[in-house]
Design an enzyme around this catalytic site. Sequence first.
Site: not given
Length: 321
Positions: A154, A215, A241
């Site tokens: 990231e 997320y 992710e």
Amino acid sequence: MKQIFSLSAFIFLLFAVTTIAQPVKKHGKLSVKGTQLVDKHKDITVLNGVSYGWHNFWPRFYNKESVKWLATDWKCSAVRAAMGIDPKSGYMEKPDWSKEKMEAVIQGAIESNIYVLIDWHSHTLKPDAAKVFFAEMAQKYGKNPHVIYELYNEPVKDTWQQVKDYSIELIKTIRAIDPDNIILVGSPHWDQDIHLVADDPILGFSNIMYTCHFYAGTHGKFLRDRCDYAIKKGIPVFISESAGMEASGNGPINYTEWQNWIDWCSANNVSLISWSVSDKNETCSMLKTTASSEGNWKEEDLKESGIKTRELLRKQAEKEK
Ligand code: MG
């Protein structure tokens, strides 16, 4: 009696072995066709699995046995080995030990016949060290269909131009050794600015995909819209992710938004990796401290996100059959 017993044990074993899905046996060498990941038959293929936590913080889970458990009980078709670069005991400080941990997972994935993401888990650019590492990995594992290279977990402060220049350098390094395995390229701002990638993609190389991370407690429709925009412009997207809670890895799980992402991934045939196999006191760690380092986890060893992720993976594997 003894003979009958051993014969039935043998038949049972044979049955067990033949019914365990072996994704790499089935799909073989992967490539990218348009925006899709495809297998050796050129059929669209979607990988689903989990990411190990930073190897430097949770080295205890980096072993072949835990990979085998994730392949057989969680039905992962891929795992992601996340090599911390900057923190204490990361690759910059302990390169040999770090590689040893990574290779335990890579070897485990090869033995269990699932795919494995070799993730350079950094938030800052370290091109020289990355080149040395990926050249070595390509040399050792480039002939294995199991292996996927993830160049830069990231980016945080780097512009797309900086990430792009770094990625091209790394792609050239890997391609000089391994002409074909999939390479994942990060996008700026914690892998959220995939729309910037879409406006100015890397040209001239094959089997390249771009990562977006979500997320669900923080990232909702706005980020799926960016992914839609990227796909429309011909960008192959890979979610390397993700998780259900806030971007901090903590806070409550937003089940509605998490499901929206899961549905979006199925509708678009996008691969999905969940974070993470670790036992920290935080929502995103899937395991409790009671969980053994080598798998064989019971339901009471799993935290809320672990239970939900395992359930999701088993459901996805069922659809694959
Ligand atoms: Mg290769």
